[in-house]
Design a protein around this motif. Structure first.
Motif, mmCIF file in Angstrom:
data_model
loop_
_atom_site.group_PDB
_atom_site.id
_atom_site.type_symbol
_atom_site.label_atom_id
_atom_site.label_comp_id
_atom_site.label_asym_id
_atom_site.label_seq_id
_atom_site.Cartn_x
_atom_site.Cartn_y
_atom_site.Cartn_z
ATOM 1 N N LEU A 1 0.831 -1.208 0.000
ATOM 2 C CA LEU A 1 0.000 0.000 0.000
ATOM 3 C C LEU A 1 0.863 1.254 0.000
ATOM 4 C CD1 LEU A 1 -3.000 0.698 -0.026
ATOM 5 C CD2 LEU A 1 -2.969 0.683 2.488
ATOM 6 N N GLU B 1 1.130 4.135 -2.948
ATOM 7 C CA GLU B 1 0.899 5.564 -2.685
ATOM 8 C C GLU B 1 2.010 6.432 -3.284
ATOM 9 O OE1 GLU B 1 -1.666 6.984 -1.385
ATOM 10 O OE2 GLU B 1 -2.764 5.202 -0.743
ATOM 11 N N ALA C 1 -5.783 0.043 -4.792
ATOM 12 C CA ALA C 1 -5.641 0.608 -3.444
ATOM 13 C C ALA C 1 -6.800 0.180 -2.544
ATOM 14 C CB ALA C 1 -5.566 2.128 -3.526
ATOM 15 N N LYS C 2 -8.006 0.199 -3.102
ATOM 16 C CA LYS C 2 -9.199 -0.200 -2.345
ATOM 17 C C LYS C 2 -9.107 -1.666 -1.924
ATOM 18 C CE LYS C 2 -14.256 -0.400 -2.625
ATOM 19 N NZ LYS C 2 -15.445 -0.172 -3.495
ATOM 20 N N LYS D 1 -6.624 -2.058 0.921
ATOM 21 C CA LYS D 1 -7.172 -1.533 2.179
ATOM 22 C C LYS D 1 -8.201 -2.484 2.781
ATOM 23 C CE LYS D 1 -6.384 3.350 1.071
ATOM 24 N NZ LYS D 1 -7.019 4.648 0.679
ATOM 25 N N GLN D 2 -9.004 -3.110 1.916
ATOM 26 C CA GLN D 2 -9.982 -4.083 2.394
ATOM 27 C C GLN D 2 -9.287 -5.317 2.976
ATOM 28 O OE1 GLN D 2 -12.360 -4.694 -1.134
ATOM 29 N NE2 GLN D 2 -13.900 -3.156 -0.546
ATOM 30 N N LEU E 1 -6.284 -5.373 4.238
ATOM 31 C CA LEU E 1 -5.653 -4.951 5.488
ATOM 32 C C LEU E 1 -6.667 -4.949 6.637
ATOM 33 C CD1 LEU E 1 -3.160 -3.876 6.938
ATOM 34 C CD2 LEU E 1 -3.799 -1.569 6.195
ATOM 35 N N LYS E 2 -7.853 -4.442 6.347
ATOM 36 C CA LYS E 2 -8.914 -4.387 7.358
ATOM 37 C C LYS E 2 -9.328 -5.795 7.795
ATOM 38 C CE LYS E 2 -13.394 -2.187 8.238
ATOM 39 N NZ LYS E 2 -14.474 -1.334 7.650
#
Length: 326
Positions: free
Chosen positions: A149, A153, A163-164, A167-168, A170-171
């Motif tokens: 990530l 960036e 990127a989305k 992030k998902q 990672l969550k």
């Protein structure tokens, strides 16, 4: 426990898919190869019986099913650290390497040395250790996703969908890690309430580290002295000197125990300030000119020493604990 003079010793070199077996038949070495599965275990028992002493190395997880099977059949089992076998072969100037030769050396080691019979760990320890291993794997995955990530960036052109997705992921990983950590700690605190409370009383050691330490020490059931813990954690000093010309730095062995070693190292920063015995040790070493890292490793050893003494005595930490743990 010494091997009985008349007891048959079976040496087993364990790999992922197969077992290389060496045993004596009418005073002559015989070799057998079977699969590393229940069918192969049955063949082994049929050939060598349950009265034989079965000796094997602790090769990752591959020896466990065999060790459990033999133990369930009532056969005595010995599990040896692979480093010990390696040193034994070197000491006897063994040359060449093959599964058959390794099995032969393992059998010879079991026959000629004092050995301790292996006992399976408590089921709760095994299950908790599996949770701990999964947590560590998920943490590594989380680190990889964070790095990906951050790299994304920095790109002059960035794909929002990529990127989305990161992030998902990672969550999801963070959620799984938190759930497993909570479950692991709750399970340990329920099964080993007294030990966790005792370990958590040591300044510098929190509840999570107390749980990690408990698993590392196998519930402190078969630990007879703190030096065993230090050696198992790979924190024993190793000196490299020879004559008058070679004066290498004293380093730790770093053999095994990487997880508990890293946890204790983090704890040592707090312990050198809040733990009376650790602070005294750290200050004394630094005053003698030792570097900070070496002093922190000494603090790690002191924490293990305190943990052993506190769990075995059942007495929570006290500021004057140096008189007990010396």
């Amino acid at each position: 426990m010494a091997t009985s003079a008349k007891q048959k010793v079976v040496g087993i070199d364990v790999s992922k898919d197969s077992l290389a077996i060496c045993h004596l038949v009418e005073e002559k070495l015989q070799h057998l190869e079977t699969e590393n599965n229940p069918a192969g275990f049955q063949q082994l028992i049929k050939q060598c019986g349950t009265e034989s002493l079965y000796v094997m190395e602790a090769t990752g997880i591959y020896y466990l099913q065999l060790a459990y099977y033999l133990h369930e059949q009532g056969a005595p089992v010995v599990v040896v650290n692979p480093v010990i076998i390696k040193r034994y072969i070197q000491m006897h100037l063994g040359k060449g390497k093959s599964d058959k030769k390794d099995a032969q050396w393992i059998r010879r080691y079991g026959e000629q040395n004092q050995v301790t019979h292996w006992q399976p760990e408590e089921m709760i320890i095994v299950e908790c250790r599996q949770m701990e291993q999964v947590i560590e794997q998920l943490i590594k995955q989380k680190t990889m996703v964070i790095n990906s990530l951050e790299a994304l960036e920095l790109q002059p052109v960035k794909c929002q969908l990529a990127a989305k997705s990161l992030k998902q992921t990672l969550k999801t990983l963070e959620k799984q890690i938190n759930q497993l950590e909570d479950k692991l700690l709750a399970t340990l605190e329920k099964a080993f309430a007294k030990e966790i409370k005792l370990l958590s009383s040591i300044p510098g050691i929190g509840r999570k580290t107390a749980g990690t330490l408990l698993l590392f020490a196998g519930g402190f059931r078969d630990v007879s002295n703190y030096r065993q813990l230090i050696a198992k954690a790979g924190l024993s000093p190793r000196e490299y000197t020879s004559g008058t010309s070679i004066r290498g730095k004293v380093r730790i062995t770093k053999m095994g125990g990487s997880l508990i070693r890293s946890k204790l190292y983090v704890c040592s920063f707090s312990a050198k300030k809040s733990n009376a015995a650790c602070k005294a040790l750290y200050d004394r070493l630094v005053a003698k000119g030792k570097n900070g890292k070496l002093a922190l490793i000494a603090v790690c050893n002191k924490l293990l020493k305190q943990a052993f003494a506190i769990v075995k005595s059942g007495i929570p930490y006290r500021p004057d604990f140096t008189t007990i743990s010396a």
